[in-house]
Enzyme design. Structure first.
Site, mmCIF file in Angstrom:
data_model
loop_
_atom_site.group_PDB
_atom_site.id
_atom_site.type_symbol
_atom_site.label_atom_id
_atom_site.label_comp_id
_atom_site.label_asym_id
_atom_site.label_seq_id
_atom_site.Cartn_x
_atom_site.Cartn_y
_atom_site.Cartn_z
ATOM 1 N N ASP A 189 0.809 -1.229 0.000
ATOM 2 C CA ASP A 189 0.000 0.000 0.000
ATOM 3 C C ASP A 189 0.841 1.278 0.000
ATOM 4 O OD1 ASP A 189 -1.965 -1.957 0.434
ATOM 5 O OD2 ASP A 189 -1.989 -1.591 2.581
ATOM 6 N N GLU A 348 -11.114 -1.045 -3.994
ATOM 7 C CA GLU A 348 -10.523 -0.249 -2.921
ATOM 8 C C GLU A 348 -9.464 0.695 -3.487
ATOM 9 O OE1 GLU A 348 -9.035 -3.325 -0.419
ATOM 10 O OE2 GLU A 348 -7.340 -3.815 -1.733
#
Length: 458
Positions: A189, A348
């Site tokens: 991420d 997402e």
């Protein structure tokens, strides 16, 4: 800034030559990373591949870039496992393996046979500091050169010279080799930003079951090559009263002399502040900025975009995509102004950039535990949509062993139209959805102004 952009281009072009050093590896050990291997008894000849067959060939400083690349391998832990065993990956993503005892370069088929054929266990070589490579599935057979070709043979083959024929010195690579992960270790991420004259990366600390880590770290670089580890900038376990773990997906923004770190903790979104992009950061609210259950889906994966007029927007979501204008204090917003987006295939990690008046909404699709995790995108003339779907821009490349590339962020080199995308993928060779690594590749726009498909590299 021109030098900075050039340095990044050198990195991402991966054509830099490194002089060969004489220093051998420790006995019976080959460190992971880019390496070249020189024959002990044919000085100046190195293991290389040519037409997918292994051989030993002369390599010098005046050799072609292709020859130097062919003589450089990325050493990884053995694909089939085993203490002290390694595998060798070429720049094109293929692996050295033996088939019918001839050593060749092939794409990882993922079968038990292939993994074993591509795994070699490191033994002491015939001279101090050199190594020999024993086949993991044919004990007693060693990788050796025979008539300049590479085979795995038993030591009874030409016993007079076999020990020397099968011994190699491990040297500095002829070329840079595989340059990623750009930050060493397991991280996912990644949020990349250019702040205060440096590039900064803020990732999820990976390697924990259920993504249960508690700490956020920061890394910085001036050239996208050499990264400084600034250590932990926020620890949920000791610094955030409302959340003790599951520290995911940080993102950073700057306004009025302060830096704002938006982060996930136990599927809430919080915000912390600092006077330095390298931290430390302090929880700004003593509670979540967006609490779990605020709307549908999980309240995770924040990203901030600041428009030309100075207005900042917070994007987030899992299952549903949301955005809201942030107030000037950067730590509050009007819930009535929250917008929900309909984005095809959205899972997402929404992330927005603007170029030439067009807003580019990029986001991740599928599950981060799946090798099919990838990035799609859409465009709009407004930071809040409506959005026109444009398709996939980043996906797996199994020929290179690249799986699950996604949860990305994008940065523009200041003063240029040069862009980069940072993202995670399964750690190579044996990663998964909680064992990921961070890499960076160029992000390019076509003549039509749309983002071109990203070419994932090693």
């Amino acid at each position: 800034m021109r030098n900075l952009a050039r340095a990044a281009t050198v990195l991402l072009g991966s054509s830099m030559v490194v002089a060969v050093a004489a220093g051998p590896a420790a006995a019976a050990e080959i460190p992971t990373g880019a390496r070249s291997l020189e024959s002990v008894n044919l000085t100046g000849r190195y293991i290389r591949h040519s037409d997918y067959l292994g051989s030993v060939a002369a390599v010098t400083s005046s050799s072609t870039a292709q020859l130097k690349s062919d003589a450089t391998f990325t050493v990884t832990p053995g694909l089939a496992g085993g203490a002290g065993c390694v595998s060798f990956q070429a720049a094109n993503g293929m692996w050295l393996r033996h088939r019918d005892f001839r050593v060749r370069l092939e794409t990882n088929a993922g079968t038990a046979t292939f993994l074993a054929d591509a795994t070699f266990c490191v033994r002491d070589g015939s001279v101090s500091g050199s190594v020999r490579l024993e086949s993991s599935n044919y004990p007693g057979r060693f990788l050796r050169h025979r008539d300049n070709q590479l085979w795995v043979d038993p030591s009874t083959t030409n016993p007079g010279t076999f020990a020397a024929d099968s011994s190699f010195r491990v040297t500095t690579p002829w070329v840079a080799g595989r340059r990623s992960p750009v930050i060493k270790g397991l991280y996912g991420d990644p949020n990349i930003a250019y702040l205060n004259g440096r590039y900064y990366l803020y990732p999820t600390t990976d390697g924990y079951a259920g993504w249960s880590g508690t700490r956020f770290k920061a890394f910085s670089s001036t050239d996208l090559v050499n990264w400084t580890d600034h250590g932990t900038v926020l620890d949920l376990a000791t610094q955030v009263d409302w959340s003790s773990g599951r520290a995911w997906a940080p993102t950073v923004a700057y306004r009025n002399g302060r830096y704002y770190l938006y982060f996930c903790g136990d599927t809430n979104i919080g915000v912390a502040t600092s006077t330095s992009p390298a931290g430390p950061f302090t929880d700004a609210l003593g509670r979540p900025l967006i609490a779990a259950g605020f709307r549908g889906g999980q309240m995770i994966d924040p990203a901030v975009f600041t428009d030309d007029d100075g207005q900042s927007y917070l994007y987030w979501g899992n299952g549903y995509a949301y955005a809201v204008p942030l107030n000037a204090d950067m730590i509050s917003f009007d819930p009535a102004r929250v917008t929900t987006f309909g984005l095809p295939n959205f899972r997402e990690a929404p992330f927005v950039v603007k170029r030439n008046g067009v807003y580019h909404m990029t986001y991740s699709v599928d599950d981060t535990r799946s090798e099919n995790y990838h990035v799609e995108y859409a465009t709009s003339t407004s930071p809040l949509g409506p959005w026109t779907h444009r398709g996939t821009i980043l996906s797996k490349n199994l020929n290179l062993g690249i799986k699950g590339p996604g949860h990305h962020s994008i940065v523009q080199a200041p003063g240029t139209d040069t862009w980069y995308v940072a993202y995670h993928r399964f750690a190579i060779p044996a990663g998964d959805g909680t064992n990921r690594e961070v890499t960076i590749d160029p992000l390019r726009f076509g003549a039509d102004g749309m983002i071109m498909p990203v070419v994932p590299t090693l």
